[in-house]
Design an enzyme around this catalytic site. Structure first.
Site, PDB file in Angstrom:
ATOM      1  N   GLY A  96     -42.469 -12.210 -20.181  1.00  0.00           N
ATOM      2  CA  GLY A  96     -42.074 -10.809 -20.205  1.00  0.00           C
ATOM      3  C   GLY A  96     -41.899 -10.349 -21.629  1.00  0.00           C
ATOM      4  O   GLY A  96     -42.000 -11.135 -22.569  1.00  0.00           O
ATOM      5  N   GLY A  97     -41.650  -9.063 -21.764  1.00  0.00           N
ATOM      6  CA  GLY A  97     -41.470  -8.531 -23.105  1.00  0.00           C
ATOM      7  C   GLY A  97     -40.507  -7.379 -23.064  1.00  0.00           C
ATOM      8  O   GLY A  97     -40.259  -6.800 -22.006  1.00  0.00           O
ATOM      9  N   GLY A  98     -39.934  -7.073 -24.187  1.00  0.00           N
ATOM     10  CA  GLY A  98     -39.023  -5.947 -24.242  1.00  0.00           C
ATOM     11  C   GLY A  98     -39.110  -5.330 -25.601  1.00  0.00           C
ATOM     12  O   GLY A  98     -40.023  -5.649 -26.365  1.00  0.00           O
TER      13      GLY A  98
ATOM     14  N   PHE B  86     -37.342  -5.865 -28.042  1.00  0.00           N
ATOM     15  CA  PHE B  86     -36.934  -6.717 -29.157  1.00  0.00           C
ATOM     16  C   PHE B  86     -37.764  -7.976 -29.308  1.00  0.00           C
ATOM     17  O   PHE B  86     -37.510  -8.780 -30.164  1.00  0.00           O
ATOM     18  CB  PHE B  86     -35.471  -7.105 -29.004  1.00  0.00           C
ATOM     19  CG  PHE B  86     -34.601  -5.913 -28.937  1.00  0.00           C
ATOM     20  CD1 PHE B  86     -34.498  -5.079 -30.030  1.00  0.00           C
ATOM     21  CD2 PHE B  86     -33.910  -5.602 -27.786  1.00  0.00           C
ATOM     22  CE1 PHE B  86     -33.714  -3.958 -29.987  1.00  0.00           C
ATOM     23  CE2 PHE B  86     -33.127  -4.479 -27.735  1.00  0.00           C
ATOM     24  CZ  PHE B  86     -33.018  -3.648 -28.825  1.00  0.00           C
ATOM     25  N   GLY B  87     -38.718  -8.163 -28.424  1.00  0.00           N
ATOM     26  CA  GLY B  87     -39.523  -9.360 -28.547  1.00  0.00           C
ATOM     27  C   GLY B  87     -40.103  -9.774 -27.221  1.00  0.00           C
ATOM     28  O   GLY B  87     -40.012  -9.053 -26.234  1.00  0.00           O
TER      29      GLY B  87
ATOM     30  N   VAL C  72     -40.835 -13.000 -24.254  1.00  0.00           N
ATOM     31  CA  VAL C  72     -40.281 -14.229 -23.700  1.00  0.00           C
ATOM     32  C   VAL C  72     -41.425 -15.104 -23.203  1.00  0.00           C
ATOM     33  O   VAL C  72     -42.335 -14.621 -22.528  1.00  0.00           O
ATOM     34  CB  VAL C  72     -39.315 -13.910 -22.541  1.00  0.00           C
ATOM     35  CG1 VAL C  72     -38.683 -15.185 -22.011  1.00  0.00           C
ATOM     36  CG2 VAL C  72     -38.235 -12.939 -22.993  1.00  0.00           C
TER      37      VAL C  72
ATOM     38  N   LYS D 164     -37.321 -16.865 -26.145  1.00  0.00           N
ATOM     39  CA  LYS D 164     -37.435 -15.464 -26.532  1.00  0.00           C
ATOM     40  C   LYS D 164     -37.673 -15.393 -28.029  1.00  0.00           C
ATOM     41  O   LYS D 164     -36.890 -15.940 -28.812  1.00  0.00           O
ATOM     42  CB  LYS D 164     -36.135 -14.759 -26.179  1.00  0.00           C
ATOM     43  CG  LYS D 164     -36.116 -13.273 -26.446  1.00  0.00           C
ATOM     44  CD  LYS D 164     -34.714 -12.815 -26.142  1.00  0.00           C
ATOM     45  CE  LYS D 164     -34.557 -11.369 -25.884  1.00  0.00           C
ATOM     46  NZ  LYS D 164     -33.193 -11.105 -25.436  1.00  0.00           N
TER      47      LYS D 164
ATOM     48  N   ASP E 124     -26.201  -2.963 -21.448  1.00  0.00           N
ATOM     49  CA  ASP E 124     -27.583  -2.714 -21.024  1.00  0.00           C
ATOM     50  C   ASP E 124     -27.874  -3.378 -19.679  1.00  0.00           C
ATOM     51  O   ASP E 124     -28.827  -4.138 -19.537  1.00  0.00           O
ATOM     52  CB  ASP E 124     -28.553  -3.215 -22.101  1.00  0.00           C
ATOM     53  CG  ASP E 124     -29.949  -2.612 -21.934  1.00  0.00           C
ATOM     54  OD1 ASP E 124     -30.085  -1.605 -21.217  1.00  0.00           O
ATOM     55  OD2 ASP E 124     -30.905  -3.159 -22.522  1.00  0.00           O
TER      56      ASP E 124
END
Ligand SMILES: *[C@@H]1O[C@H](CO)[C@@H](O)[C@H](O)[C@H]1NC(C)=O
Ligand SMILES: *[C@@H]1O[C@H](CO)[C@@H](O)[C@H](O)[C@H]1NC(C)=O
Ligand SMILES: *[C@@H]1O[C@H](CO)[C@@H](O)[C@H](O)[C@H]1NC(C)=O
Ligand SMILES: *[C@@H]1O[C@H](CO)[C@@H](O)[C@H](O)[C@H]1NC(C)=O
Ligand SMILES: *[C@@H]1O[C@H](CO)[C@@H](O)[C@H](O)[C@H]1NC(C)=O
Length: 808
Positions: free
Chosen positions: A512-514, A516-517, A519, A532, A627
């Site tokens: 996955g990704g978000g 901030f970076g 995973v 991560k 969050d």
């Protein structure tokens, strides 16, 4: 060689030094031993064979301080961090240069040329004058016989200062009565011993102590592998703990599996146990553990006649009528001198109404000071104040449900409790002041001071009793707390970048990704991990620290577990346990063909609530996640929910009052107070939780409209649910995809809770602890009102996605 004969004339010496520094290659100055006839002066160093530790003279502050100390520090850490100091309470003062040498009797000594005196000596029982001092790879400075190296006369590990070295012992040698204890330094510059210590009692219990007498934190019990307190204190790089308790010895020690790791653990100037690691990449210390976390939980941290308040900066303040005793020490973080009276007490109550009598001033909502005397004869507040007034030594009283208490001499350990944090547990302390003090500043109130009613509670009285017990030094166990840990989980491991590169097959399997970076999935020999990788040097660094600081120090079954980290160059990686069932959004909301049945959904909801309740209350200080959203709820193999991504989490320490107003979180789950810009509390997580709970019930995004073509975009589930609840229509709220196994009581309960959680005003929302109890059916719930703000911003009843959120 830079070791100079001590008898050389000063001028010659200086000239020689210059010559040496000009002509000698730097590496040749490196030696790990000092033998008779040689001396260590100026900038000379002993460096251990493995280059990890250095010994030499240092000045803690170059500009204002002229004191030189002999100390040991990490050779490779550019930020001077003394780990051991020889002459902490007896520094050598400029302009003379001190000298370290072996004296005629074989002891290691520091000589002050100006006063021609021995400033410090190992004072060992040396049986030969043929000794040598060696700085070992462990950081231990030993004085031994040069002919027989197993004959050790003295070692620095037996006289620690504020740091516990890996391999050193803390505790007792019962045969020689040697007690190895850590003692805080006086302040950030002065290396003299402070008032706090970390020591083991002969019984084997570890304590943080004030003035060697008052314990304010216990290690907890040794469970065969670690103390309740110790694993976190030293819980880095997976150390190996040993605790020995026999007739001859009682001590605690630890070793590092990776000797190259730079780990610093001990007691800081504020009296808090800490553990940290040096991050080569950020060139800074990362302190990942501190205990107590709140300054005001350190006993008497502000000294006498002060009020400690963690939400203020500085956290120490003088009581009314008092001023700081030593502003200079105060500036250097040594507040133990406390405050002193502006005006001496008149101590004469014969004058009665003339106005010269001492008066009492109420300090409201506080944790009462230590060392109270219970006056049982006084059965009213007036009597209590009179008892105090009649004794010259009495300086304060408090009257509550526990009765009348008075204090003599000095007031220590008073903490300001805010009304909401204390739950009404704060008491009123009446301090005795000269009448003049009160007249000069506040003429209006002074007449009524004594008559103020007290709203003391049983909780406060109970607390007082506890303090009294501490004062009596009854062997106590109440500050032993239990740690919630699961098996195998002590400490965080420091990974090498190459190891993680290999484990993740060069970051090939993205989970996955978000923002901030990303995973990635990784494989270690014995487990599967999620790695991560944080992007962007500066932002990455911030997220990294936030995450390690919060998730690194807490453990709970419903919080994702941080296994390790990597900090090399610009790389910032965090390593977690792997969650086979992905995140809640993937599993439940995104129509991947998976329909989680109701029982599992309800368990997921309770799990998240428990995790959040732990963050907000049970763990040692309040952490707000900031969050909460389905993407940050992970599910393990048996669908146990685990809260992840603490990159925005805030630990409510001192800075919380001014740091909390910047926007965080994800639109759609954000509480209104974020937008209004006021200070936020843990209730923002409650709000987000409510939004997530609605999605769990619905099995889709709250504002998804693809399945509601008939009601043309007017669907926003939370409002829909709130209205249907009020109309008593529960069945329509159930996810149509669910087939059987639906518990309508639970559905109704969940909807009600969710609706209470998203109320406009934080005060109307329940705490997460209450949410858990509601979900478990232990508490009953009233019918929630319609959240007005949501209703209003969505234009009454018909709007797809609230514009209020979209406008952000
Ligand atoms: C030094 O050694 C002598 C004789 O062995 C002994 O009596 C004395 O207690 C020792 N002193 C210390 C400080 O160990
Ligand atoms: C040790 O003592 C002996 C006599 O007691 C003396 O001759 C010798 O020089 C001394 N050695 C050192 C290194 O001081
Ligand atoms: C060296 O010192 C140890 C410890 O004091 C002692 O047991 C041993 O006999 C000594 N060896 C020699 C050769 O003197
Ligand atoms: C600390 O303890 C010593 C002896 O127990 C006592 O004399 C001293 O006054 C104490 N210090 C403070 C600040 O109370
Ligand atoms: C742990 O430390 C003890 C004592 O220091 C040592 O005997 C033991 O071998 C160590 N175990 C590991 C796994 O390093």
């Amino acid at each position: 060689m830079c070791f100079l004969m001590p008898l050389l004339h000063h001028v010659l010496l200086l000239g020689l030094l210059l010559l040496l520094s000009l002509y000698t290659p730097a590496s040749s100055t490196i030696a790990d031993a000092l033998s008779p006839g040689h001396a260590l002066v100026g900038g000379d160093r002993l460096v251990s064979n493995n280059r990890k530790f250095a010994l030499g003279f240092f000045k803690p502050s170059s500009d204002t301080n002229h004191n030189s100390y002999l100390g040991i520090w990490f050779n490779k850490v550019p930020k001077l961090t003394p780990l051991w100091t020889a002459n902490g309470d007896n520094p050598v003062v400029d302009p003379t240069s001190p000298e370290l040498a072996i004296s005629g009797d074989g002891n290691l000594v520091i000589l002050d040329h100006a006063t021609k005196s021995i400033v410090w000596s190992t004072h060992a029982n040396v049986t030969t004058n043929d000794t040598v001092a060696v700085l070992l790879n462990s950081g231990n400075l030993v004085l031994k016989s040069s002919s027989n190296s197993s004959e050790i006369f003295w070692q620095s590990f037996d006289y620690p200062t504020d740091t516990l070295f890996a391999g050193a012992k803390i505790g007792w040698d019962k045969v020689t009565s040697l007690n190895r204890r850590l003692v805080s330094r006086k302040n950030s510059i002065d290396q003299a011993p402070g008032i706090y210590s970390l020591e083991l009692r002969l019984s084997g219990d570890g304590y943080l102590l004030w003035n060697s007498t008052v314990p304010y934190r216990s290690s907890g019990d040794w469970n065969g592998r670690y103390f309740g307190l110790a694993p976190e204190m030293i819980g880095v790089v997976m150390p190996n703990f040993t605790f020995v308790h026999s007739d001859k010895e009682a001590y605690f020690t630890y070793t590092l599996h990776d000797d190259t790791a730079i780990v610093h653990t001990g007691i800081d100037v504020f009296g808090r146990g800490f553990a940290g690691m040096w991050l080569e990449g950020s060139q800074d210390w990362l302190i990942h553990y501190r205990q107590p976390v709140l300054y005001c939980d350190v006993y008497a941290i502000c000294g006498p006649f002060t009020i400690c308040d963690d939400s203020k900066d500085p956290f120490c303040d003088c009581m009314k009528g008092f001023h700081i005793r030593s502003p200079k020490d105060w500036e250097l973080d040594d507040r133990t001198g406390g405050c002193t009276r502006n005006t001496l007490l008149s101590c004469d109550n014969s004058k009665g109404m003339t106005g010269l009598t001492d008066k009492f001033y109420p300090v409201k909502s506080v944790r009462l000071p230590h060392n109270a005397e219970n006056v049982q004869v006084a059965t009213s507040e007036d009597e209590c104040s009179q008892v105090c007034l009649n004794k010259c030594s009495c300086i304060a009283y408090s009257y509550g449900k526990g009765g009348c208490f008075v204090w003599h001499d000095e007031l220590y350990n008073v903490k300001q409790l805010s009304d909401d944090s204390s739950g009404g547990n704060g008491e009123v302390l009446y301090i005795r002041l000269a009448a003049k003090e009160l007249e000069s500043s506040d003429t209006k109130k002074s007449g009524k001071l004594i008559g103020v009613a007290i709203g003391a509670s049983t909780g406060g009285a109970l607390f007082l009793m506890i303090l009294l017990l501490i004062a009596l030094r009854i062997k106590e166990k109440w500050f032993t707390y239990t740690l919630q840990r699961h098996e195998g989980g002590i400490g965080i491991k420091a990974f090498r970048y190459t190891d993680l590169q290999r484990a993740t097959r060069n970051f090939s399997e993205k989970l996955g990704g978000g923002s901030f970076g990303s995973v990635f999935k990784g494989y270690l020999s014995d487990s599967t991990i999620a790695v991560k990788r944080l992007d962007g040097a500066r932002q990455g660094e911030k997220q990294f620290r936030a995450e390690v600081n919060s998730v690194g120090i807490i453990q709970h079954i419903n919080l994702v577990k941080l296994i390790g980290l990597c900090c090399e160059g610009d790389n910032r990686l965090l390593v977690y346990e792997y969650m086979p069932n992905n995140s809640l959004d993937v599993c439940l909301l995104e129509g991947n063909g998976i329909v989680l049945d109701w029982t599992i959904r309800y368990q997921i909801a309770i799990g998240i609530a428990r995790g959040l309740a732990y963050l907000h209350n049970s763990c040692r200080d309040c952490i707000i996640h900031c969050d909460i959203k389905p993407e940050n709820i992970l599910l393990d193999a048996s669908y146990v929910s685990k809260i992840a991504d603490f990159g925005m989490a805030k630990i409510l320490e001192r800075e919380f009052s001014h740091a909390m107003t910047t926007m965080r979180g994800t639109i759609g789950y954000l509480a209104p107070e974020w937008i209004s810009g006021t200070v936020v509390t843990s209730k923002v997580d409650v709000y987000s939780y409510g939004m997530v709970l609605f999605e769990i019930i619905l099995g889709r995004r709250n504002s998804s409209h693809q399945n509601f073509r008939d009601s043309d975009c007017s669907f926003f589930f939370p409002l829909h649910a709130a209205r249907n609840l009020l109309n008593g229509d529960i069945e329509s709220l159930v996810d149509a995809n669910l087939k059987g196994g639906i518990n309508l009581v639970e559905v109704e309960r969940a909807c009600k809770i969710a609706c209470w959680c998203i109320q406009d005003h934080e005060f109307d929302r329940p705490t997460m602890g209450e949410v858990v109890q509601y979900l478990e059916g232990l508490l009953e719930l009233d019918m929630p009102p319609l959240p007005r703000l949501l209703n209003a911003v969505t234009g009454g009843s018909h709007l797809a996605t609230p514009q209020y959120f979209e406008s952000l």
